[in-house]
Enzyme design. Structure first.
Site, PDB file in Angstrom:
ATOM      1  N   ARG A 239       0.580  -1.539  -0.159  1.00  0.00           N
ATOM      2  CA  ARG A 239       0.044   0.395   0.710  1.00  0.00           C
ATOM      3  C   ARG A 239       0.678   1.577  -0.416  1.00  0.00           C
ATOM      4  O   ARG A 239       1.873   1.121   0.412  1.00  0.00           O
ATOM      5  CB  ARG A 239      -1.249   0.006   1.072  1.00  0.00           C
ATOM      6  CG  ARG A 239      -2.415  -1.357   1.237  1.00  0.00           C
ATOM      7  CD  ARG A 239      -2.805  -0.239   0.106  1.00  0.00           C
ATOM      8  NE  ARG A 239      -4.141  -1.739  -0.354  1.00  0.00           N
ATOM      9  CZ  ARG A 239      -4.186  -2.955  -0.723  1.00  0.00           C
ATOM     10  NH1 ARG A 239      -3.360  -2.653  -1.934  1.00  0.00           N
ATOM     11  NH2 ARG A 239      -5.060  -3.631  -1.049  1.00  0.00           N
ATOM     12  N   GLU A 268      -4.047   7.783  -5.012  1.00  0.00           N
ATOM     13  CA  GLU A 268      -4.001   7.036  -6.174  1.00  0.00           C
ATOM     14  C   GLU A 268      -5.293   7.846  -7.077  1.00  0.00           C
ATOM     15  O   GLU A 268      -6.515   7.881  -6.698  1.00  0.00           O
ATOM     16  CB  GLU A 268      -4.171   5.613  -6.269  1.00  0.00           C
ATOM     17  CG  GLU A 268      -2.891   5.343  -5.762  1.00  0.00           C
ATOM     18  CD  GLU A 268      -2.573   3.513  -5.919  1.00  0.00           C
ATOM     19  OE1 GLU A 268      -3.809   2.927  -5.835  1.00  0.00           O
ATOM     20  OE2 GLU A 268      -1.622   3.035  -5.104  1.00  0.00           O
ATOM     21  N   HIS A 287      -0.341   0.621 -10.375  1.00  0.00           N
ATOM     22  CA  HIS A 287      -1.331  -0.624  -8.479  1.00  0.00           C
ATOM     23  C   HIS A 287      -1.877  -2.108  -9.913  1.00  0.00           C
ATOM     24  O   HIS A 287      -3.300  -2.200 -10.311  1.00  0.00           O
ATOM     25  CB  HIS A 287      -2.534   0.204  -8.539  1.00  0.00           C
ATOM     26  CG  HIS A 287      -3.011  -0.497  -7.451  1.00  0.00           C
ATOM     27  ND1 HIS A 287      -3.538   0.368  -6.392  1.00  0.00           N
ATOM     28  CD2 HIS A 287      -3.170  -1.615  -7.181  1.00  0.00           C
ATOM     29  CE1 HIS A 287      -3.108  -0.662  -5.129  1.00  0.00           C
ATOM     30  NE2 HIS A 287      -3.209  -1.476  -5.428  1.00  0.00           N
TER      31      HIS A 287
END
Length: 321
Positions: A239, A268, A287
């Site tokens: 994370r 993000e 991601h």
């Protein structure tokens, strides 16, 4: 008797939903790459029995208070730091995630980042695309060997173990730090348990796969980067919030560490002007840890199976609360 209503917060191809439509009344947001507006979500959740959510959806008290019929939230991820689990307990809403099915795929991505950063793959690719390749030179795009080096894994869960398996094929020396020691993993993977400080000081590659919690928030900060080797390569597939990005950017700019490969970020999505994006010794990707067709299909199916179980009075298959 009406079918339980499910709201999905991203557009998913009908071929993945068809098998569940006989039992579930499925509604979803019309766009795949754009978050559902909060007000639209509030409207849809008002009479929903189940919510199929993704990591960028914030599930909090405000949302739950507008969903009196909600029984289950299925999060299409292993992590669930986007969900207020305590508020869900208060509202008697089951939270489920998608563990196991993405461990190997995410480990593939993690090891890909090790290789890309060590061998300067992205930088070299851009060199060719920009038509800069003119000749050969003895140390032209010379990177770092992976074979025989020391890998430090922070967080020896399923993904951490899967990365260790891949590292064994490169004859890497594997060490790890975890909240609790895992002697079975040490025997299976020929891995050594070390303190956090020892891992930082002795590892050539450091991969973090810890969840984001109060304890791990900004775990990788200025002081931590100072303890790493100047030749160390840092990989984050966990994370973004476990890293102090300002401190990481400074460590990369000053040569305090050699390079970084990052799949996750504090906020993000990031933009092209993000401080880490412009660094030549950093690989930044959007991601995509679990982004294979096979794994994402399994994740969708597991979310829907969790929902189907709970709305029919059965326990969730993979509950987190």
């Amino acid at each position: 008797m009406s079918k339980p209503k499910v709201y999905i917060t991203r557009k998913i191809d009908e071929k993945y939903l068809q098998a569940y439509r006989n039992e579930l009344d499925i509604h979803m947001w019309e766009k795949e790459e754009e978050s559902v507006p909060r007000e639209t979500l509030f409207k849809e959740i008002a009479d929903a029995d189940a919510l199929f959510a993704v990591l960028s959806d914030t599930i909090d008290e405000e949302l739950l208070s507008k969903a009196p019929r909600l029984k289950v939230i299925a999060n299409m991820a292993v992590g669930y730091d986007n969900i207020d689990v305590e508020a869900c307990k208060k509202h008697q809403v089951v939270v489920a995630n998608t563990p196991d099915v993405l461990s190997e795929t995410t480990a593939d991505l993690g090891f890909s980042l090790i290789m890309a950063t060590a061998r300067r793959i992205v930088e070299a690719d851009e060199w060719v695309k920009q038509d800069k390749w003119q000749s050969w030179a003895p140390f032209f795009f010379a990177g770092t060997d992976i074979y025989g080096k020391t890998l430090g894994i922070v967080g020896m869960g399923r993904i951490g173990e899967a990365i260790a398996k891949r590292a064994a094929g490169f004859d890497m020396n594997i060490q790890y730090h975890n909240r609790s020691r895992k002697k079975d993993a040490e025997e299976r993977l020929n891995a050594k348990y070390v303190s956090f400080d020892e891992l930082l000081e002795t590892s050539d590659f450091i991969v973090t796969v810890v969840p984001h919690t109060k304890e791990t928030d900004k775990l990788f900060n200025k002081d931590v980067f100072k303890k790493m080797k100047s030749s160390a390569i840092f990989i984050n597939i966990s994370r973004g919030k476990v890293v102090d990005e300002e401190a990481l950017a400074e460590a990369l700019k000053t040569g305090e560490i050699q390079a970084a490969g990052l799949d996750v970020f504090d906020e993000e999505p990031i933009r092209a002007d993000h401080p880490l994006v412009g660094l030549k010794n950093t690989v930044c990707i959007p991601h995509i840890g679990s982004a294979s067709v096979e794994t994402r299909t399994k994740m969708v199916q597991l979310c829907l199976e969790n929902i189907q179980a709970v709305v029919t009075g059965e326990p969730a298959i993979t509950p987190v609360s």
